[in-house]
Design an enzyme around this catalytic site. Sequence first.
Site, short mmCIF file in Angstrom:
data_model
loop_
_atom_site.label_atom_id
_atom_site.label_comp_id
_atom_site.label_asym_id
_atom_site.label_seq_id
_atom_site.Cartn_x
_atom_site.Cartn_y
_atom_site.Cartn_z
CB ALA A 1 -0.99 -0.14 1.08
NE ARG B 1 12.67 7.93 -2.36
CZ ARG B 1 13.97 6.73 -2.81
NH1 ARG B 1 14.47 7.11 -3.05
NH2 ARG B 1 14.31 5.48 -1.69
CG ASP C 1 9.56 -2.45 -1.62
OD1 ASP C 1 9.63 -3.64 -1.08
OD2 ASP C 1 9.42 -1.44 -1.63
CG ASN D 1 15.00 -4.87 8.29
OD1 ASN D 1 14.65 -5.30 7.65
ND2 ASN D 1 13.92 -3.76 8.09
CG ASN E 1 12.53 1.95 -2.27
OD1 ASN E 1 11.22 1.50 -2.23
ND2 ASN E 1 13.76 1.30 -1.65
CG ASN F 1 0.14 -18.04 -54.70
OD1 ASN F 1 1.47 -18.59 -53.59
ND2 ASN F 1 0.11 -17.26 -55.10
CB ALA G 1 2.61 -10.23 -55.49
CE1 TYR H 1 -15.45 1.03 -41.29
CE2 TYR H 1 -13.94 2.70 -42.55
CZ TYR H 1 -14.45 2.67 -41.47
OH TYR H 1 -15.47 3.64 -40.35
#
Length: 460
Positions: free
Chosen positions: A12, A17, A102, A172, A228, A377, A380, A387
């Site tokens: 939470a 940062r 984190d 820690n 952080n 096929n 080309a 659309y």
Amino acid sequence: MGNSPTVLIMAAGRGTRMRSALPKVLHPVCGRSMLDWVIEAARAAEADPILVVSRPGDGVAETLADDVISVEQVAGEGTGAAVLAARDRIDENDTVVTLSGDHPLISPELIVELVATHAQSGAAATLLTTDQLDPTGYGRVVRDADGGFERIVETKETEGLPGELLALREINIGCYAFGAGPLFSALETIAEDDGERYLTKVFPAIAAGGLGVEMLNTTDVSSALGVNTRLGLAEVERIARRRIVERHALAGVYFALPESVVIDADVTIGPDAEIGAGVLLTGTCEVGPGARIGPQTSIVDSFVGEGATILHSHVVQSRVEAGATVGPFSYLRPGAEIGAAAKAGTFVEIKNSKLGAGAKVPHLSYIGDADIGAGANVGAGAITANYDGFAKHRTMIGERTRTGVHTSFVAPVNVGSDAYTGAGSVITEDVPDGALGISRPEQRNIEGYTKRIDKERAGE
Ligand code: UD1
Ligand code: CA
């Protein structure tokens, strides 16, 4: 539940940062949020239940899987306030492991080791420490004359802190095991610092109450890495990325230039697949055995079948079936399905379309909203005019049909099986099975044209 520890993940924090609108723990590391990495480690350590503390309305709770219990930190600031928020959900006889959301690289093995050390020592609280990292910004562990726990001093702000304290290397990690009873009793007694309730203050309180505080010093540096800032995030991601590549390499995947590839956590790759230089496999991808990807290819949330080849291409939410070939320079957009042994060739864009087995679109084409039969096929320069300015329509091309170069298909339109279209045709009407559809002006030759023009130029 048996010997499974209760795991509480603190998620939470504001994480200011990171300089980001996104909550810190939702920042992704190799395609998976930091928090999900921690949850995954807790699952692998056989935690039950897993609780995650987040802020109301920050969007974190919505990301949680069904096996995770969501807790809201409604009141107070700081890691101590985060743990207090879960008080009603935890039995006082439980062993509770608290993890930080984190620390995405926390390993399940270390969690298991922490719980075992805690149980063996009989301490009321056990904290993980390491002296193998740059200690800048972390809480420093101060030991007493006998080497026992004395206190933790935060060093995010160094002003006014004595040099000998800043010289301490043991930090820690912010990952602890507690007896729930002593934890919550101690939490009630600690005062706030600058409006924050620090969880780290419970250790001196527990010790002062005559209960044991144990420490487990680890050399597992990546578990200790807390994020952080975005710089810290980049460092963690570099490690995670290398591990993912190593895992696939050990499982039989060939990498031409391992340091140049990006593979997200939720990607599977079969043995003998070959991953070329500059390949990105992101999101959820499945790559079959012996597939050849790259060089310079990005694939997002897609399936690639056994032995398929994709080079110099961009592929999003598509399926490329076994033995198919894609590229160089194809763009497969969402809903493209390239059938077994089919081909999407050079400068070909395909969207929401299906190529049947062995069908080919070899060159310079746009295929949108189309179904192309097996063995067809497409010549080309084919374009599906899907659309009409109002809605999208489908183009159907039957099995074994061969369309001439530069055909436009004005959808909705249906070209049958074993049919042909003439080169340069604009196909607006259906073409029956076995027919040739051709729609272009007859050619007209003007005899003697060049001579006439030359004379005109000479002013004759
Ligand atoms: C914390 C420790 C620090 C340790 C470091 C290791 C404290 C007071 N300090 O510092 O000794 O070296 O982790 O990375 O605990 N969180 C909440 N609610 C809050 C505040 C934070 O859930 O109100 C969560 C954050 O999301 C984060 C975790 O708790 O996942 C740690 O908070 P953070 O602010 O990052 O603590 P650090 O200053 O890094
Ligand atoms: Ca942190």
